[in-house]
Design a protein around this motif. Structure first.
Motif, PDB file in Angstrom:
ATOM      1  N   PRO A 172       0.831  -1.212   0.000  1.00  0.00           N
ATOM      2  CA  PRO A 172       0.000   0.000   0.000  1.00  0.00           C
ATOM      3  C   PRO A 172       0.864   1.262   0.000  1.00  0.00           C
ATOM      4  CG  PRO A 172      -0.806  -1.587   1.611  1.00  0.00           C
ATOM      5  CD  PRO A 172       0.520  -2.100   1.139  1.00  0.00           C
ATOM      6  N   ALA A 173       0.583   2.158  -0.922  1.00  0.00           N
ATOM      7  CA  ALA A 173       1.344   3.406  -1.025  1.00  0.00           C
ATOM      8  C   ALA A 173       0.543   4.402  -1.846  1.00  0.00           C
ATOM      9  CB  ALA A 173       2.711   3.165  -1.661  1.00  0.00           C
ATOM     10  N   GLN A 174       0.847   5.688  -1.664  1.00  0.00           N
ATOM     11  CA  GLN A 174       0.122   6.752  -2.356  1.00  0.00           C
ATOM     12  C   GLN A 174       1.062   7.652  -3.150  1.00  0.00           C
ATOM     13  OE1 GLN A 174      -1.994   8.957   0.682  1.00  0.00           O
ATOM     14  NE2 GLN A 174      -3.891   7.840   0.312  1.00  0.00           N
ATOM     15  N   VAL A 175       0.530   8.192  -4.239  1.00  0.00           N
ATOM     16  CA  VAL A 175       1.111   9.345  -4.923  1.00  0.00           C
ATOM     17  C   VAL A 175       0.291  10.546  -4.474  1.00  0.00           C
ATOM     18  CG1 VAL A 175       1.619  10.450  -7.124  1.00  0.00           C
ATOM     19  CG2 VAL A 175       1.785   7.953  -6.910  1.00  0.00           C
ATOM     20  N   VAL A 176       0.936  11.517  -3.848  1.00  0.00           N
ATOM     21  CA  VAL A 176       0.232  12.643  -3.231  1.00  0.00           C
ATOM     22  C   VAL A 176       0.640  13.941  -3.922  1.00  0.00           C
ATOM     23  CG1 VAL A 176      -0.236  13.865  -1.072  1.00  0.00           C
ATOM     24  CG2 VAL A 176       0.275  11.405  -1.030  1.00  0.00           C
ATOM     25  N   LEU A 177      -0.336  14.696  -4.384  1.00  0.00           N
ATOM     26  CA  LEU A 177      -0.060  16.035  -4.895  1.00  0.00           C
ATOM     27  C   LEU A 177       0.196  16.974  -3.718  1.00  0.00           C
ATOM     28  CD1 LEU A 177      -2.770  16.282  -7.696  1.00  0.00           C
ATOM     29  CD2 LEU A 177      -0.322  15.829  -7.977  1.00  0.00           C
ATOM     30  N   ARG A 178       1.035  17.971  -3.936  1.00  0.00           N
ATOM     31  CA  ARG A 178       1.390  18.907  -2.871  1.00  0.00           C
ATOM     32  C   ARG A 178       1.753  20.251  -3.488  1.00  0.00           C
ATOM     33  NH1 ARG A 178       7.304  18.834  -0.562  1.00  0.00           N
ATOM     34  NH2 ARG A 178       6.801  21.033  -0.854  1.00  0.00           N
ATOM     35  N   GLY A 179       2.087  21.218  -2.623  1.00  0.00           N
ATOM     36  CA  GLY A 179       2.527  22.510  -3.112  1.00  0.00           C
ATOM     37  C   GLY A 179       3.931  22.446  -3.685  1.00  0.00           C
ATOM     38  N   HIS A 180       4.248  23.412  -4.518  1.00  0.00           N
ATOM     39  CA  HIS A 180       5.602  23.507  -5.074  1.00  0.00           C
ATOM     40  C   HIS A 180       6.578  23.806  -3.938  1.00  0.00           C
ATOM     41  CE1 HIS A 180       8.964  24.808  -7.556  1.00  0.00           C
ATOM     42  NE2 HIS A 180       8.298  24.424  -8.640  1.00  0.00           N
ATOM     43  N   PRO A 181       7.747  23.140  -3.911  1.00  0.00           N
ATOM     44  CA  PRO A 181       8.706  23.399  -2.828  1.00  0.00           C
ATOM     45  C   PRO A 181       9.161  24.855  -2.754  1.00  0.00           C
ATOM     46  CG  PRO A 181       9.302  21.410  -4.028  1.00  0.00           C
ATOM     47  CD  PRO A 181       8.203  22.065  -4.802  1.00  0.00           C
ATOM     48  N   GLN A 182       9.111  25.552  -3.884  1.00  0.00           N
ATOM     49  CA  GLN A 182       9.496  26.959  -3.919  1.00  0.00           C
ATOM     50  C   GLN A 182       8.252  27.820  -4.115  1.00  0.00           C
ATOM     51  OE1 GLN A 182      12.707  27.624  -3.319  1.00  0.00           O
ATOM     52  NE2 GLN A 182      13.137  25.417  -3.334  1.00  0.00           N
ATOM     53  N   GLY A 183       7.688  28.305  -3.033  1.00  0.00           N
ATOM     54  CA  GLY A 183       6.549  29.217  -3.145  1.00  0.00           C
ATOM     55  C   GLY A 183       5.194  28.591  -2.935  1.00  0.00           C
ATOM     56  N   GLY A 184       5.116  27.280  -2.759  1.00  0.00           N
ATOM     57  CA  GLY A 184       3.833  26.645  -2.485  1.00  0.00           C
ATOM     58  C   GLY A 184       3.018  26.381  -3.737  1.00  0.00           C
ATOM     59  N   GLY A 185       1.788  25.899  -3.537  1.00  0.00           N
ATOM     60  CA  GLY A 185       0.902  25.575  -4.647  1.00  0.00           C
ATOM     61  C   GLY A 185      -0.021  26.735  -4.971  1.00  0.00           C
ATOM     62  N   ASN A 186      -0.027  27.164  -6.232  1.00  0.00           N
ATOM     63  CA  ASN A 186      -0.822  28.326  -6.626  1.00  0.00           C
ATOM     64  C   ASN A 186      -1.410  28.158  -8.020  1.00  0.00           C
ATOM     65  OD1 ASN A 186      -0.253  30.536  -4.465  1.00  0.00           O
ATOM     66  ND2 ASN A 186       1.779  29.722  -4.953  1.00  0.00           N
ATOM     67  N   VAL A 222      -4.247  30.516  -3.914  1.00  0.00           N
ATOM     68  CA  VAL A 222      -3.647  29.329  -3.308  1.00  0.00           C
ATOM     69  C   VAL A 222      -4.503  28.104  -3.612  1.00  0.00           C
ATOM     70  CG1 VAL A 222      -3.014  28.236  -1.120  1.00  0.00           C
ATOM     71  CG2 VAL A 222      -2.570  30.671  -1.475  1.00  0.00           C
ATOM     72  N   ILE A 223      -3.865  27.007  -3.982  1.00  0.00           N
ATOM     73  CA  ILE A 223      -4.587  25.751  -4.181  1.00  0.00           C
ATOM     74  C   ILE A 223      -5.196  25.342  -2.845  1.00  0.00           C
ATOM     75  CG2 ILE A 223      -4.358  23.314  -4.796  1.00  0.00           C
ATOM     76  CD1 ILE A 223      -2.031  24.149  -6.648  1.00  0.00           C
ATOM     77  N   ALA A 224      -6.519  25.146  -2.829  1.00  0.00           N
ATOM     78  CA  ALA A 224      -7.232  24.939  -1.570  1.00  0.00           C
ATOM     79  C   ALA A 224      -6.973  23.572  -0.952  1.00  0.00           C
ATOM     80  CB  ALA A 224      -8.732  25.139  -1.775  1.00  0.00           C
ATOM     81  N   ASP A 225      -6.738  22.548  -1.775  1.00  0.00           N
ATOM     82  CA  ASP A 225      -6.511  21.207  -1.227  1.00  0.00           C
ATOM     83  C   ASP A 225      -5.895  20.326  -2.308  1.00  0.00           C
ATOM     84  OD1 ASP A 225      -6.444  19.190   0.646  1.00  0.00           O
ATOM     85  OD2 ASP A 225      -8.577  19.329   1.150  1.00  0.00           O
ATOM     86  N   TYR A 226      -5.370  19.174  -1.864  1.00  0.00           N
ATOM     87  CA  TYR A 226      -4.615  18.296  -2.749  1.00  0.00           C
ATOM     88  C   TYR A 226      -5.124  16.865  -2.650  1.00  0.00           C
ATOM     89  CZ  TYR A 226      -1.334  22.204  -2.668  1.00  0.00           C
ATOM     90  OH  TYR A 226      -0.766  23.444  -2.766  1.00  0.00           O
ATOM     91  N   GLY A 227      -5.255  16.219  -3.804  1.00  0.00           N
ATOM     92  CA  GLY A 227      -5.683  14.835  -3.842  1.00  0.00           C
ATOM     93  C   GLY A 227      -4.511  13.869  -3.846  1.00  0.00           C
ATOM     94  N   ALA A 228      -4.836  12.581  -3.735  1.00  0.00           N
ATOM     95  CA  ALA A 228      -3.827  11.520  -3.741  1.00  0.00           C
ATOM     96  C   ALA A 228      -4.405  10.295  -4.430  1.00  0.00           C
ATOM     97  CB  ALA A 228      -3.387  11.179  -2.319  1.00  0.00           C
TER      98      ALA A 228
END
Length: 227
Positions: A140-154, A166-172
């Motif tokens: 069991p393992a996930q691929v998780v979307l997240r914010g950009h390491p430089q400046g976050g998710g936008n 700002v991206i309000a939430d992230y799926g996996a």
């Protein structure tokens, strides 16, 4: 008699409240050298498939999803990805925009990239990336979307300069486990305040009183003010 006050509040840009999700179209079979943009086969966020119990290569579609009452104008997105590289392997990937600027090593876990379009995307579901991946060990393992390491998710719109939301939430997406599907929710919009009654009685220390008529003379939108 009732006084009625209508206040329209507009916080954020046209992409406010948007989320990004991962989805598998199980009708697709991965083929080397093929772009999978436009092949998600998804019309509603709630119907996204976020789990696969297989060791075969799965094509994951990354999509931006916006609230039903929104009017998105998506011209750019910055995001990242997180996964256990000992459990999940990426074999192919591609952007679904007009230009991409990636960090060195992308798409390694916890790296980021940015995708832009020459013309704003206005759909409530817009694919911006695809990744072909498989479970290496069958755990069991996930691929998780997240914010950009430089400046976050936008999200960026097509104004000059761009307005950022700002991206309000992230799926996996889960292999041999459930994924995560955070579909967007409506954003705060028009608020109606009913003023009842329209006449207020003010009491004085001496015991006398007098009436004050309360009337709404105009309606103002908070969007007209800088907050």
């Amino acid at each position: 008699m009732f006084g009625l006050l209508v206040v329209s509040s507009a916080f954020g840009g046209p992409n406010a409240g948007g989320v990004i999700i991962l989805h598998q179209n199980d009708a697709l079979v991965y083929t080397d050298g093929v772009s999978f943009c436009g092949q998600a086969g998804l019309n509603v966020c709630d119907n996204a498939a976020t789990r696969a119990d297989t060791d075969e290569i799965v094509v994951l579609h990354a999509l931006a999803a916006f609230p039903g009452d929104a009017h998105p104008r998506l011209a750019g997105i910055a995001f990242g990805v997180h996964y256990d590289e000992a459990q999940i392997r990426f074999v192919d990937w591609g952007m679904c925009g007009d230009f991409e600027l990636s960090e060195s090593g992308w798409p390694a876990s916890d790296s980021g990239t940015a995708v832009t379009w020459g013309e704003a995307q206005t759909n409530h579901l817009t694919q911006f990336y695809w990744i072909a991946a498989y479970s290496y060990l069958g755990n069991p393992a996930q691929v998780v979307l997240r914010g950009h390491p430089q400046g976050g998710g936008n999200f960026a719109d097509d104004d000059i300069p761009s307005n950022l939301d700002v991206i309000a939430d992230y799926g996996a997406f889960g292999f041999y486990m459930d994924g995560e599907l955070p579909c967007p929710v409506p954003q705060p919009g028009t608020t109606t305040l009913a003023l009842v009654p329209s006449e207020i009685t003010v009491y004085q220390p001496c015991g006398s009183s007098f009436g004050i008529d309360l009337h709404v003379n105009d309606v103002y939108s908070l969007a007209a003010f800088e907050i």
